[in-house]
Structure formats: structure tokens, C-alpha cells
Design an enzyme around this catalytic site. Structure first.
Site, PDB file in Angstrom:
ATOM      1  N   GLY A  47      35.562  46.239  39.483  1.00  0.00           N
ATOM      2  CA  GLY A  47      36.949  45.910  39.802  1.00  0.00           C
ATOM      3  C   GLY A  47      37.740  47.155  40.188  1.00  0.00           C
ATOM      4  N   GLN A  48      39.056  46.971  40.292  1.00  0.00           N
ATOM      5  CA  GLN A  48      39.932  48.059  40.745  1.00  0.00           C
ATOM      6  C   GLN A  48      39.795  49.299  39.849  1.00  0.00           C
ATOM      7  OE1 GLN A  48      44.163  47.415  40.260  1.00  0.00           O
ATOM      8  NE2 GLN A  48      44.697  49.133  41.568  1.00  0.00           N
ATOM      9  N   GLY A  53      32.871  44.605  33.729  1.00  0.00           N
ATOM     10  CA  GLY A  53      33.830  44.437  34.833  1.00  0.00           C
ATOM     11  C   GLY A  53      33.996  45.715  35.630  1.00  0.00           C
ATOM     12  N   TYR A  62      47.118  35.000  30.771  1.00  0.00           N
ATOM     13  CA  TYR A  62      46.661  36.395  30.750  1.00  0.00           C
ATOM     14  C   TYR A  62      47.344  37.155  29.601  1.00  0.00           C
ATOM     15  CZ  TYR A  62      46.176  41.226  32.602  1.00  0.00           C
ATOM     16  OH  TYR A  62      45.924  42.559  32.773  1.00  0.00           O
ATOM     17  N   ILE A 115      48.606  49.222  37.983  1.00  0.00           N
ATOM     18  CA  ILE A 115      47.835  50.399  38.407  1.00  0.00           C
ATOM     19  C   ILE A 115      47.758  50.421  39.934  1.00  0.00           C
ATOM     20  CG2 ILE A 115      45.628  51.616  38.229  1.00  0.00           C
ATOM     21  CD1 ILE A 115      47.201  51.360  35.547  1.00  0.00           C
ATOM     22  N   ASP A 165      27.438  38.947  32.557  1.00  0.00           N
ATOM     23  CA  ASP A 165      28.567  38.044  32.346  1.00  0.00           C
ATOM     24  C   ASP A 165      28.983  38.221  30.886  1.00  0.00           C
ATOM     25  OD1 ASP A 165      30.203  35.894  31.714  1.00  0.00           O
ATOM     26  OD2 ASP A 165      29.031  34.437  32.865  1.00  0.00           O
TER      27      ASP A 165
HETATM   28  P1  NAD Z   1      39.810  43.548  38.464  1.00  0.00           P
HETATM   29  O1  NAD Z   1      40.181  42.120  38.607  1.00  0.00           O
HETATM   30  O2  NAD Z   1      39.942  44.431  39.639  1.00  0.00           O
HETATM   31  O3  NAD Z   1      38.323  43.677  37.909  1.00  0.00           O
HETATM   32  C1  NAD Z   1      37.840  42.854  36.881  1.00  0.00           C
HETATM   33  C2  NAD Z   1      36.345  42.739  37.042  1.00  0.00           C
HETATM   34  O4  NAD Z   1      35.864  41.840  36.050  1.00  0.00           O
HETATM   35  C3  NAD Z   1      35.909  42.184  38.401  1.00  0.00           C
HETATM   36  O5  NAD Z   1      35.050  43.106  39.058  1.00  0.00           O
HETATM   37  C4  NAD Z   1      35.211  40.880  38.077  1.00  0.00           C
HETATM   38  O6  NAD Z   1      34.091  40.616  38.906  1.00  0.00           O
HETATM   39  C5  NAD Z   1      34.800  41.112  36.635  1.00  0.00           C
HETATM   40  N1  NAD Z   1      34.569  39.873  35.891  1.00  0.00           N
HETATM   41  C6  NAD Z   1      35.254  38.710  35.981  1.00  0.00           C
HETATM   42  N2  NAD Z   1      34.691  37.799  35.165  1.00  0.00           N
HETATM   43  C7  NAD Z   1      33.666  38.398  34.539  1.00  0.00           C
HETATM   44  C8  NAD Z   1      32.706  37.982  33.578  1.00  0.00           C
HETATM   45  N3  NAD Z   1      32.691  36.730  33.088  1.00  0.00           N
HETATM   46  N4  NAD Z   1      31.792  38.881  33.146  1.00  0.00           N
HETATM   47  C9  NAD Z   1      31.768  40.132  33.633  1.00  0.00           C
HETATM   48  N5  NAD Z   1      32.638  40.584  34.556  1.00  0.00           N
HETATM   49  C10 NAD Z   1      33.577  39.719  35.002  1.00  0.00           C
HETATM   50  O7  NAD Z   1      40.672  44.119  37.235  1.00  0.00           O
HETATM   51  P2  NAD Z   1      41.106  45.622  36.938  1.00  0.00           P
HETATM   52  O8  NAD Z   1      42.414  45.812  37.581  1.00  0.00           O
HETATM   53  O9  NAD Z   1      40.006  46.557  37.230  1.00  0.00           O
HETATM   54  O10 NAD Z   1      41.379  45.511  35.369  1.00  0.00           O
HETATM   55  C11 NAD Z   1      40.475  45.979  34.399  1.00  0.00           C
HETATM   56  C12 NAD Z   1      41.129  45.794  33.033  1.00  0.00           C
HETATM   57  O11 NAD Z   1      42.375  46.485  32.992  1.00  0.00           O
HETATM   58  C13 NAD Z   1      41.461  44.333  32.700  1.00  0.00           C
HETATM   59  O12 NAD Z   1      41.302  44.113  31.313  1.00  0.00           O
HETATM   60  C14 NAD Z   1      42.918  44.218  33.034  1.00  0.00           C
HETATM   61  O13 NAD Z   1      43.556  43.230  32.281  1.00  0.00           O
HETATM   62  C15 NAD Z   1      43.411  45.597  32.633  1.00  0.00           C
HETATM   63  N6  NAD Z   1      44.654  45.940  33.312  1.00  0.00           N
HETATM   64  C16 NAD Z   1      44.684  46.171  34.653  1.00  0.00           C
HETATM   65  C17 NAD Z   1      45.888  46.474  35.273  1.00  0.00           C
HETATM   66  C18 NAD Z   1      45.980  46.743  36.752  1.00  0.00           C
HETATM   67  O14 NAD Z   1      47.107  46.894  37.268  1.00  0.00           O
HETATM   68  N7  NAD Z   1      44.871  46.845  37.470  1.00  0.00           N
HETATM   69  C19 NAD Z   1      47.064  46.541  34.504  1.00  0.00           C
HETATM   70  C20 NAD Z   1      47.004  46.247  33.153  1.00  0.00           C
HETATM   71  C21 NAD Z   1      45.787  45.978  32.549  1.00  0.00           C
HETATM   72  N1  SER Z   2      48.495  44.583  37.093  1.00  0.00           N
HETATM   73  C1  SER Z   2      48.288  43.549  36.125  1.00  0.00           C
HETATM   74  C2  SER Z   2      48.733  42.223  36.645  1.00  0.00           C
HETATM   75  O1  SER Z   2      49.651  42.230  37.427  1.00  0.00           O
HETATM   76  C3  SER Z   2      49.034  43.866  34.860  1.00  0.00           C
HETATM   77  O2  SER Z   2      48.227  43.602  33.794  1.00  0.00           O
HETATM   78  O3  SER Z   2      48.197  41.238  36.267  1.00  0.00           O
END
Ligand code: NAD
Ligand code: SER
Length: 314
Positions: free
Chosen positions: A13-14, A10, A143, A173, A54
Site C-alpha cells: 500500500g501507500q 499490507g 474505519y 499521509i 491475507d
Molecule cells: P493502503 O490502502 O494504501 O494499503 C493497505 C494495504 O493493505 C493494501 O496494499 C491492501 O492490498 C492490503 N490489504 C487489504 N486487505 C488485506 C488483507 N485482508 N490481508 C492483507 N493485506 C490486505 O493503506 P496505507 O495508506 O498504506 O495505510 C497503512 C496503515 O496506515 C493502515 O492501517 C491505515 O489505517 C494507516 N493510516 C494511513 C493513513 C494514510 O493517510 N495513508 C493515515 C492514517 C492511518
Molecule cells: N488518510 C486516512 C483516510 O483518509 C486517515 O486514516 O482514511
């Protein structure tokens, strides 16, 4: 800093796009393998090697881990809270199915695994203020269900098989390079873009709703600090509460107005995302992370706001 060869799932992503570049500075581009299901913004990775992956395909994870001699897997692939409520079964399949595959490959190939949990792992029955490290976890989103199950599974693989699993519970984040991917805390990113574009923003989260948040540089630092931490000092290992600040939309309004005095914050509350936000803590107790691996954030709301407004290109 130890030598590592890291596969990130992944990674487009962000968090992943920035984490890949942060890892590059520490471990070198040739030791990082970035993967994702979609190559939407692959250019963000610069010279870091990219392979499609994936996470529901365990064989492919195994192939990449062995081909690239990976010793550390950072599993970021997930569906976040708001999107997850639209596709709950798929969210289980990706978040849990992917994690099981990662853990099984890691076990076979003796890798360290880092997987983030979230404030979403808590629910309405959790103490809201100064939420303890170990407490009631009965989330009401899919989630959140996958995050609690994931925390337990990572603990299980560590206790039962000795696998080196580590993780944090991230708050929301905030960052400016890659937009957030369908979460409840996304308002706290969008507000900055709209403040610069239109000098106004309509928040889908209601006034007075406090949630924990963190600026991206602290979120990146946390990953490296924890994967490099001395394992003998880790009592919790997975799912450490970490936070940098706790605020409601009106607190961001005050911080933004220090730079853009004409900024106007209005509200158009989305009941679905508001219900999710209402079920999450107001503020986390992150003392276990501070004690066990020296967690300490650098950015508060004002330092983050100044940096966000300086760096966003509109
Ligand atoms: P995001 O949604 O920006 O990125 C997730 C990525 O996963 C995407 O690029 C998507 O294409 C990819 N993805 C989706 N399905 C997939 C699959 N089957 N196989 C491979 N890749 C796949 O999320 P993020 O914000 O970068 O979060 C990353 C991690 O951090 C996650 O586990 C999320 O739960 C955790 N998290 C994020 C936040 C936040 O505020 N951003 C807060 C708490 C936890
Ligand atoms: N930023 C995330 C959400 O809102 C927290 O895991 O889903």
C-alpha cells in the site's frame, strides 16, 4: 539501532511500499519480509522478500512468523475511511480480525507489534483544536470504529499479557511513490499530480476544511523512532497523536502557486468524504509523542510541496 526481523502486512500500500525500503536501509533486506493480499506492485519492493498473506488467515501469519524467525510485526493491512463506508462489515473483518490474529501470533512468538491508528479514531464530540492525546473518541465511520477498538486492544495485550505493542495516530499521509488507497485525505496527494498534469484540480474536500497531514519521510521516521524507543519512557505506548502540519485545500493552493503560478483550485465537494472530514480534528496535540520518544517532524507544507513537485513523474 537494534537487530530485528520484521514482517510487514499490507506492505504494497501507500505506506508499506516505502516503509519496506526504509526498513531495508536500517535493518538490511534479508531481515524484512513484505506481505500483502495482492501482489499488484510487488516490483516496488526491489530485492525484499515477498510472501502473499491475507491477515484474516491467522494460521498463515503464524507459519510466516515462525518460518522466517520474525520478532517484529508491522501491521499495515487495512481498509481506509472512504472505502470502508462502502464495505463496513468487510472493513471490520480485515481491520479488527487481522489485528487480533497479529496480536495472538505475536503473543505466542514474543514479537513486538506496531499498528497505526489514525485521526479517524476521533469523532464529532472530540475537541477539534489541539485535540488532546487522551480525549473523547466516538467516531462515526467503520474505519474509525476499528481504529479505536484496535488502540484499546493493543493497550489490553500490553497491560494484560505484557506484549510489546506500539502505535501512532497518523494524520493524512502525503507521498508520490504509491497512490493512497481510498481515504478522505487523498485529495492532498491527487492535487499535486493534477497541478503538474493539468495545472488545475477539483477538490472533493471543501474550502476551509482543516485536517492534520504529514509528508511520508516523517511518517516512516516515526515508525522506527517509536519501535526503537526505550519502553520505560513510554506512558502511552499505543496510539500516540503525531502531526506535522494542519491545512485546508486553499492552503495547499497557496503553496503550489509558489511553484506553478497558473494553478487553479476548484471545488466539487463529495458529501460523503466531506462528512468524514468534518468529523475529524482540525489539529492534534502531539506533545506526548514529543516528550516520550522525541517525535519531531522535518517537513512543513512548503518543504513538502517543493519536494512533491520535484519528484512526481507524470
Ligand atoms: P493502503 O490502502 O494504501 O494499503 C493497505 C494495504 O493493505 C493494501 O496494499 C491492501 O492490498 C492490503 N490489504 C487489504 N486487505 C488485506 C488483507 N485482508 N490481508 C492483507 N493485506 C490486505 O493503506 P496505507 O495508506 O498504506 O495505510 C497503512 C496503515 O496506515 C493502515 O492501517 C491505515 O489505517 C494507516 N493510516 C494511513 C493513513 C494514510 O493517510 N495513508 C493515515 C492514517 C492511518
Ligand atoms: N488518510 C486516512 C483516510 O483518509 C486517515 O486514516 O482514511
Amino acid at each position: 539501532m537494534g537487530k530485528r526481523r520484521i514482517l510487514i502486512t499490507g506492505s504494497l500500500g501507500q505506506i508499506g511500499t516505502e516503509l519496506a525500503l526504509y526498513f531495508k536501509k536500517i535493518y538490511g533486506a534479508s531481515n524484512i519480509l513484505a506481505t500483502d493480499i495482492s501482489d499488484k506492485n510487488v516490483d516496488a519492493l526491489e530485492d525484499i522478500k515477498y510472501e502473499p498473506l491475507d491477515v484474516t488467515d491467522g494460521k498463515r501469519i503464524h507459519e510466516l512468523v515462525t518460518n522466517y524467525k520474525i520478532d517484529t510485526i508491522v501491521n499495515l493491512a487495512a481498509i481506509l475511511s472512504a472505502t470502508g463506508e462502502k464495505i463496513p462489515q468487510k472493513t471490520w473483518e480485515i481491520n479488527m480480525g487481522g489485528l487480533v490474529n497479529v496480536l495472538d501470533v505475536a503473543l505466542q512468538e514474543k514479537c513486538t507489534v506496531f499498528t497505526p491508528s489514525s485521526i479517524a479514531a476521533f469523532g464529532e464530540s472530540t475537541p477539534k483544536d489541539n485535540t488532546p492525546q487522551v480525549t473523547i473518541q466516538r467516531p462515526n465511520t467503520m474505519y474509525g470504529v476499528t481504529k479505536v477498538a484496535g488502540e484499546n486492544l493493543c493497550d489490553y495485550y500490553n497491560l494484560r499479557f505484557g506484549l510489546d505493542t506500539r502505535g501512532v495516530r497518523y494524520p493524512g499521509i502525503i507521498s508520490y511513490k504509491t497512490l493512497p488507497g481510498g481515504g478522505t485525505t487523498d485529495y492532498a496527494v491527487h492535487i499535486y499530480f493534477e497541478a503538474l498534469r493539468n495545472k488545475k484540480y477539483k477538490s472533493f474536500i471543501a474550502e476551509g476544511t482543516k485536517m492534520d497531514m504529514m509528508y511520508m519521510p516523517d511518517a516512516l521516521k516515526a515508525v522506527v523512532d517509536l519501535i526503537e524507543a526505550d519502553p520505560s519512557k513510554l506512558k502511552n505506548r499505543n496510539a500516540f497523536n503525531i502531526t506535522a502540519m494542519s491545512f485546508a485545500p486553499e492552503d495547499l493552493e497557496v503553496a503550489i502557486k509558489k511553484h506553478i503560478p497558473e494553478f487553479v483550485l476548484e471545488y466539487e465537494v463529495d458529501p460523503e468524504r466531506q462528512a468524514i472530514a468534518d468529523s475529524w480534528p482540525n489539529s492534534l496535540d502531539d506533545s506526548a509523542a514529543r516528550e516520550e520518544w522525541g517525535w519531531s517532524p522535518d517537513y512543513d507544507i512548503d518543504a513538502m510541496t517543493e519536494d512533491m513537485l520535484k519528484n512526481i513523474k507524470i
